[in-house]
Scaffold this motif. Structure first.
Motif, PDB file in Angstrom:
ATOM      1  N   LYS A  26      -3.880 -10.236  -8.894  1.00  0.00           N
ATOM      2  CA  LYS A  26      -3.691  -9.348  -7.747  1.00  0.00           C
ATOM      3  C   LYS A  26      -2.423  -9.713  -6.978  1.00  0.00           C
ATOM      4  O   LYS A  26      -1.657  -8.834  -6.562  1.00  0.00           O
ATOM      5  N   SER A  27      -2.190 -11.012  -6.783  1.00  0.00           N
ATOM      6  CA  SER A  27      -1.013 -11.456  -6.027  1.00  0.00           C
ATOM      7  C   SER A  27       0.280 -11.072  -6.741  1.00  0.00           C
ATOM      8  O   SER A  27       1.241 -10.615  -6.108  1.00  0.00           O
ATOM      9  N   LEU A  28       0.321 -11.269  -8.066  1.00  0.00           N
ATOM     10  CA  LEU A  28       1.506 -10.895  -8.829  1.00  0.00           C
ATOM     11  C   LEU A  28       1.729  -9.384  -8.788  1.00  0.00           C
ATOM     12  O   LEU A  28       2.858  -8.908  -8.622  1.00  0.00           O
ATOM     13  N   LEU A  29       0.645  -8.626  -8.941  1.00  0.00           N
ATOM     14  CA  LEU A  29       0.756  -7.171  -8.930  1.00  0.00           C
ATOM     15  C   LEU A  29       1.267  -6.676  -7.581  1.00  0.00           C
ATOM     16  O   LEU A  29       2.158  -5.820  -7.509  1.00  0.00           O
ATOM     17  N   SER A  30       0.732  -7.235  -6.513  1.00  0.00           N
ATOM     18  CA  SER A  30       1.160  -6.840  -5.172  1.00  0.00           C
ATOM     19  C   SER A  30       2.643  -7.138  -4.963  1.00  0.00           C
ATOM     20  O   SER A  30       3.392  -6.303  -4.432  1.00  0.00           O
ATOM     21  N   LEU A  31       3.073  -8.319  -5.407  1.00  0.00           N
ATOM     22  CA  LEU A  31       4.474  -8.707  -5.249  1.00  0.00           C
ATOM     23  C   LEU A  31       5.400  -7.760  -6.016  1.00  0.00           C
ATOM     24  O   LEU A  31       6.418  -7.301  -5.494  1.00  0.00           O
ATOM     25  N   LEU A  32       5.047  -7.450  -7.247  1.00  0.00           N
ATOM     26  CA  LEU A  32       5.875  -6.573  -8.074  1.00  0.00           C
ATOM     27  C   LEU A  32       5.925  -5.144  -7.523  1.00  0.00           C
ATOM     28  O   LEU A  32       6.982  -4.513  -7.499  1.00  0.00           O
ATOM     29  N   CYS A  33       4.787  -4.649  -7.081  1.00  0.00           N
ATOM     30  CA  CYS A  33       4.728  -3.254  -6.629  1.00  0.00           C
ATOM     31  C   CYS A  33       5.398  -3.046  -5.273  1.00  0.00           C
ATOM     32  O   CYS A  33       5.714  -1.906  -4.912  1.00  0.00           O
ATOM     33  N   ARG A  34       5.614  -4.126  -4.543  1.00  0.00           N
ATOM     34  CA  ARG A  34       6.179  -3.991  -3.195  1.00  0.00           C
ATOM     35  C   ARG A  34       7.600  -4.544  -3.117  1.00  0.00           C
ATOM     36  O   ARG A  34       8.051  -4.964  -2.056  1.00  0.00           O
ATOM     37  N   SER A  35       8.293  -4.549  -4.250  1.00  0.00           N
ATOM     38  CA  SER A  35       9.678  -5.039  -4.304  1.00  0.00           C
ATOM     39  C   SER A  35      10.598  -3.877  -4.666  1.00  0.00           C
ATOM     40  O   SER A  35      10.916  -3.646  -5.837  1.00  0.00           O
ATOM     41  N   GLU A  36      11.028  -3.143  -3.653  1.00  0.00           N
ATOM     42  CA  GLU A  36      11.776  -1.905  -3.850  1.00  0.00           C
ATOM     43  C   GLU A  36      13.144  -2.150  -4.485  1.00  0.00           C
ATOM     44  O   GLU A  36      13.524  -1.475  -5.452  1.00  0.00           O
ATOM     45  N   GLU A  37      13.887  -3.109  -3.974  1.00  0.00           N
ATOM     46  CA  GLU A  37      15.233  -3.373  -4.498  1.00  0.00           C
ATOM     47  C   GLU A  37      15.162  -3.849  -5.945  1.00  0.00           C
ATOM     48  O   GLU A  37      15.977  -3.450  -6.785  1.00  0.00           O
TER      49      GLU A  37
END
Length: 387
Positions: free
Chosen positions: A278-289
């Motif tokens: 979940k933590s990895l998914l959240s980080l990846l999905c919320r990295s716009e640049e």
């Protein structure tokens, strides 16, 4: 232990798989033990001595010890390990009744392994065939996971256990140490008091997963309040930090780490691994640049998620994943950023197709209000104030 599709297999194909495939010889495994490889498991019968015709590559062996039927037949917590097998490999293990675990040290005995290899034909009736009906599923769940990544992530003990092996942080070996601890012979007046009286625990050395550490502070040292807010909205800085520290040479190995965590949760029953996923998914999905600069990483992420979400039972979402709408809100961010300016056209189209697929399959609504104007709570560094 049987596999229906082997019965219908062409005899020449079966013979070639037997000759070229790897073999797990597992001796003295108790009757009733639940044992599996990759996405399939069985209960061990009286004639079981291992698994044959295993395709080369990375596999996940997992098992649960069981009490005898006379003692209730309860199944214990699951233990698993990743093994990499080459063509014609023989991996030999013997059940250790004291540890209730498989002991692979016999594999180091070349003479014993040679003896097993010479008598493999005689052992054949006692070997269950690899479940080829699940090979596509297994490959789709681990196509980004290499032997090296799995080895670097799994505990030093080599075992992946459903229940953490914990010990007290403070070893109270002397009477004077115990005297200094809070007394437990009086009723607690509150939950807080009760928790404070419990001993602090830590994982036993060698049993911890060695996952990438995701920084709590998603912004660089010395950041201004404006930068802190920006880094909270777009977590690309934190993602780049994780990649640099853990997967600098092979950034796509982060997807392998996601697959490792997912397999350990889905098959190994390790809830800690679900939290890391979940933590990895959240980080990846919320990295716009990062979505604009790391096209291959995000194309790979969509492929990984497609297969992972396709293998979870439907009621699983109600029980776990849907808590606080984590998955829908996280993927909503992914789809919103993927449709933004500067994103590669191929990635944009792939994201649109994935969104349509999930909407149709799970009836998730990704077009609900995005709360664009909701306040973002950020933690300021100590000493920094906002006028």
């Amino acid at each position: 232990m049987a596999s229906s599709n082997i019965v219908d297999m062409d005899p020449d194909v079966a013979r070639r798989l037997f000759e070229e495939g790897a073999t797990l010889v597992l001796l003295d495994v108790p009757l009733g033990t639940e044992l599996g490889i990759d996405c399939k498991s069985w209960q061990v019968g009286p004639r079981f001595k291992g698994v044959k015709m295993i395709p080369p590559g990375l596999h996940f062996l997992h098992y649960c010890s069981a009490n005898s039927p006379s003692c209730g037949g309860e199944i214990g917590p699951k233990t698993g390990l990743f093994v990499t097998l080459k063509p014609k490999d023989i991996l030999l293990a013997r059940w250790d009744p004291k540890e209730e675990d498989l002991d692979f040290s016999p594999s180091q005995d070349e003479e014993e392994v040679s003896r097993i290899r010479a008598n493999l034909q005689d052992l054949d009736p006692h070997l269950g065939p690899y479940p080829y009906e699940v090979i596509r599923k297994w490959v789709s769940l681990t196509d980004r996971l290499s032997e090296e990544v799995a080895k670097n992530l799994q505990p030093l003990s080599g075992r992946i256990c459903a229940f953490s092996d914990v010990i007290p942080e403070v070893q109270l070996t002397h009477t004077k140490d115990r005297v200094e601890q809070p007394r437990n012979d009086t009723a607690c007046q509150s939950m807080k008091e009760g928790l404070e009286k419990l001993p602090r625990m830590k994982p036993r050395e060698g049993t911890e997963f060695r996952f990438s550490v995701i920084p709590e502070k998603k912004y660089p040292a010395g950041a201004t309040p404006e930068q802190i807010t920006q880094c909270s909205l777009d977590q690309s800085y934190a993602l780049e930090s994780v990649l640099e520290k853990n997967h600098q040479l092979q950034p796509l190995n982060l997807l392998g780490e996601m697959q490792f965590a997912f397999v350990c949760f889905l098959i190994g029953n390790v809830y800690e691994c679900f939290e890391h996923w979940k933590s990895l998914l959240s980080l990846l999905c919320r990295s716009e640049e990062a979505m604009r600069t790391r096209k291959e990483l995000y194309l790979g992420l969509i492929g990984v998620l497609y297969h992972q979400l396709g293998e979870i039972p439907p009621d699983f979402f109600v029980d776990i994943v849907s808590q606080s709408n984590f998955l829908t809100s996280t993927l909503q961010d992914l789809f919103q950023f993927a449709s933004g300016p500067g994103v590669d056209g191929t990635l944009r189209k792939r994201a649109e197709k994935f969104k349509a697929h999930l909407t149709k399959k799970f009836r998730w609504d990704f077009d609900a209000d995005l709360d664009d104007f909701a306040p973002v709570v950020v933690e300021l560094p100590e000493g920094v104030t906002v006028d």
